[in-house]
Design a protein around this motif. Structure first.
Motif, PDB file in Angstrom:
ATOM      1  N   ARG A 201       0.324  -1.268  -0.005  1.00 18.76           N
ATOM      2  CA  ARG A 201      -0.248   0.122  -0.270  1.00 18.76           C
ATOM      3  C   ARG A 201       1.304   1.884   0.607  1.00 18.76           C
ATOM      4  NH1 ARG A 201      -3.544   2.772   5.166  1.00 18.76           N
ATOM      5  NH2 ARG A 201      -4.635   4.659   4.004  1.00 18.76           N
ATOM      6  N   VAL A 202       0.535   1.620  -0.902  1.00 24.66           N
ATOM      7  CA  VAL A 202       0.770   3.468  -0.844  1.00 24.66           C
ATOM      8  C   VAL A 202      -0.237   4.329  -0.521  1.00 24.66           C
ATOM      9  CG1 VAL A 202       2.226   5.446  -2.090  1.00 24.66           C
ATOM     10  CG2 VAL A 202       3.136   3.010  -2.333  1.00 24.66           C
ATOM     11  N   GLU A 203      -0.029   5.124   0.693  1.00 26.60           N
ATOM     12  CA  GLU A 203      -1.000   5.790   0.999  1.00 26.60           C
ATOM     13  C   GLU A 203      -1.024   7.260   0.607  1.00 26.60           C
ATOM     14  OE1 GLU A 203      -2.845   6.969   5.228  1.00 26.60           O
ATOM     15  OE2 GLU A 203      -0.704   7.476   5.091  1.00 26.60           O
ATOM     16  N   TYR A 208       6.511   6.892  -2.301  1.00 28.76           N
ATOM     17  CA  TYR A 208       6.690   5.681  -2.708  1.00 28.76           C
ATOM     18  C   TYR A 208       7.033   4.572  -1.875  1.00 28.76           C
ATOM     19  CZ  TYR A 208      11.428   7.043  -3.917  1.00 28.76           C
ATOM     20  OH  TYR A 208      12.511   7.956  -3.225  1.00 28.76           O
ATOM     21  N   SER A 209       7.281   3.590  -2.631  1.00 34.32           N
ATOM     22  CA  SER A 209       7.957   2.362  -1.444  1.00 34.32           C
ATOM     23  C   SER A 209       8.876   1.562  -2.772  1.00 34.32           C
ATOM     24  CB  SER A 209       6.356   1.271  -1.154  1.00 34.32           C
ATOM     25  OG  SER A 209       7.090   0.726  -0.265  1.00 34.32           O
ATOM     26  N   MET A 355       5.825  -1.129   3.226  1.00 31.51           N
ATOM     27  CA  MET A 355       7.310  -2.549   2.653  1.00 31.51           C
ATOM     28  C   MET A 355       6.988  -3.031   2.225  1.00 31.51           C
ATOM     29  SD  MET A 355      10.942  -1.698   4.309  1.00 31.51           S
ATOM     30  CE  MET A 355      11.485   0.041   4.964  1.00 31.51           C
ATOM     31  N   GLY A 356       7.767  -3.411   1.162  1.00 31.54           N
ATOM     32  CA  GLY A 356       7.894  -4.939   1.066  1.00 31.54           C
ATOM     33  C   GLY A 356       6.208  -5.453   1.312  1.00 31.54           C
ATOM     34  N   SER A 357       5.959  -6.206   2.195  1.00 24.41           N
ATOM     35  CA  SER A 357       4.710  -6.441   1.511  1.00 24.41           C
ATOM     36  C   SER A 357       4.031  -6.092   2.467  1.00 24.41           C
ATOM     37  CB  SER A 357       4.716  -8.402   2.313  1.00 24.41           C
ATOM     38  OG  SER A 357       5.017  -8.512   3.406  1.00 24.41           O
ATOM     39  N   SER A 358       4.043  -5.247   3.605  1.00 27.15           N
ATOM     40  CA  SER A 358       3.703  -4.548   4.933  1.00 27.15           C
ATOM     41  C   SER A 358       4.092  -5.665   5.933  1.00 27.15           C
ATOM     42  CB  SER A 358       2.393  -4.406   3.940  1.00 27.15           C
ATOM     43  OG  SER A 358       0.851  -5.791   4.731  1.00 27.15           O
ATOM     44  N   GLY A 418       7.440  -3.802   6.234  1.00 26.71           N
ATOM     45  CA  GLY A 418       6.758  -3.592   7.655  1.00 26.71           C
ATOM     46  C   GLY A 418       5.072  -2.679   7.238  1.00 26.71           C
ATOM     47  N   PRO A 419       4.029  -2.094   8.057  1.00 28.18           N
ATOM     48  CA  PRO A 419       3.119  -1.448   7.554  1.00 28.18           C
ATOM     49  C   PRO A 419       2.966   0.044   7.378  1.00 28.18           C
ATOM     50  CG  PRO A 419       2.656  -2.424  10.287  1.00 28.18           C
ATOM     51  CD  PRO A 419       4.035  -2.618   9.716  1.00 28.18           C
TER      52      PRO A 419
END
Length: 426
Positions: A201-203, A208-209, A355-358, A418-419
């Motif tokens: 997710r990019v809020e 960006y991630s 980041m990553g998978s969240s 991480g989320p």
């Protein structure tokens, strides 16, 4: 000879300090906007589009919404660089890409190489390269026309430089955080890894991630950097799809460098891989895992850094060494992991960009994003596990990194992610 515990501690301290400097010098601000152009800006947008979009031989409408232009190999953006006016394009490296590679085959069950969505809709003819067409809405979503496709640097004062050692716990700048496996202090002429692919997710549009590999060299606040991996970046691509990306700069992004082919520099030679193209499928929780296998290696005979899709040794293209100062010969820092950018990185509330998978690194296989078989190449011309190397995770309540092996005495995977905003990261 094995390093003593004292030496390892000192090397780790050196690595952390060097990385703080490099992250500071290559930090970026990307501030998005959503607006209609005013009359004068309309003309500027049209002029910018003409500059960015090259004449094409063939055009492909991809089902993911992208338009891909097949541009003549010898009319690509790289050749507009003032140092490449008389450049002779290299089609293949001077070395055997498999020569001297001591890494073992991919041993992970159920992890498959990536594909790109646009290839379902067509292909580019021989003698051309695919380039994602920039559209008006892409430019209007950027912080400025001049900075579209670039990273905006954060200037660090002399006082900030003196305080770097004391700001490790909260990060050395306010816009980025990373969770990375880092090695430093030697001469590196290549790096590679398998990077697990997710769609975090990019809020907000101005965040960006990424999951990527970095190669760096140069002094504080004026360094050279090569970066490559996958990214979710609305301000550049106009959506939240996971995409293959590259990035380079030779001055910490102050005036040079860009993502993909959005400025002259990187020379592409492959007609089947789209830089900035959507990757599919992405990994699923407790399900099928996918990865991209990427490598950058220095070719001393041709004086370039080759970018290779190492699953099947496909040459994507290269950065000519002439466009760099400190990466002209070697890298001195290599990193593998994730990076999140947000203007709200250390504000309350914290960004919820993942980041990553969240998931945090401690969730491990099929839940956390991973780096498999990180490798460096030195003057021995052999790929090796980076030793010594250390996880760098400054914001552990928001994002984390962990080297973890399921079985004793086996090579670990580097898990990261991480989320962002959560109970402990308000």
């Amino acid at each position: 000879m094995l390093l003593s515990n004292f030496m390892i501690t000192r090397v780790k301290e050196m690595v952390i300090f060097l990385v703080l400097l490099y992250i500071a010098s290559s930090s970026a601000v990307v501030v998005g906007k959503q607006s209609n152009p005013f009359p004068g800006e309309e003309l500027q947008v049209e002029a910018k589009l003409r500059l960015l979009n090259k004449p094409f031989v063939k055009s492909i409408q991809s089902e993911d919404g992208d338009i891909i232009d097949c541009v003549d190999l010898y009319k690509q953006p790289a050749l507009d660089h003032p140092l490449l006016k008389n450049h002779s394009i290299r089609i293949s490296p001077s070395f055997d890409p498999t020569n001297g590679d001591s890494s073992t085959p991919l041993i992970l069950n159920y992890s498959l190489p990536f594909s790109q969505v646009w290839r379902r809709s067509g292909s580019c003819p021989d003698g051309t390269i695919p380039i994602r067409r920039v559209l008006k809405h892409h430019l209007l979503n950027a912080s400025s026309l001049e900075r579209y496709g670039k990273k905006n640097t954060n200037v660090i004062t002399k006082r900030d430089f003196r305080m770097l050692e004391h700001t490790f716990a909260v990060g050395i700048e306010n816009y980025h955080t990373a969770a990375a496996l880092i090695t430093a202090g030697y001469s590196y002429i290549g790096a590679k890894a398998d990077i697990n692919v997710w769609n975090p997710r990019v809020e907000a549009d101005d965040e960006y991630s990424t999951a990527q590999i970095w190669l760096r060299n140069g002094p504080f606040n004026n360094s050279d950097s090569i970066e490559f991996g996958w990214i979710v970046n609305p301000s550049v691509y106009g959506d939240r799809q996971t995409r293959l990306f590259i990035y380079w700069t030779n001055d910490s992004g102050k005036s040079t460098g860009c993502f993909d082919l959005l400025c002259p520099g990187f020379v592409q030679v492959n007609k089947d891989i789209l830089l900035g193209g959507t990757i599919y499928p992405t990994s699923a929780f407790h399900g099928q895992q996918y990865h991209i296998s990427l490598e950058v290696v220095r070719d001393f005979d041709q004086n370039v850094w080759w970018l290779i899709s190492s699953t099947d040794n496909i040459m994507i293209g290269y950065w000519p060494c002439d466009i760099f100062s400190y990466l002209y010969n070697i890298a001195v820092i290599v990193e593998w992991g994730g990076d999140v950018y947000s203007p709200r990185m250390h504000q309350e509330p914290h960004t919820a960009t993942a980041m990553g998978s969240s998931n945090f690194a401690s969730d491990h296989w099929s839940f956390a994003c991973f780096i498999h078989q990180p490798r460096i190449k030195d003057y021995s011309m052999t790929y090796k596990y980076p030793y010594p190397s250390f996880p760098f995770t400054p914001d552990v309540n928001c994002y984390s990194g962990e080297n973890y092996a399921e079985t004793l005495f086996t090579e670990p995977l580097f898990y990261f992610g991480g989320p962002g905003r959560n109970l402990y990261c308000p």
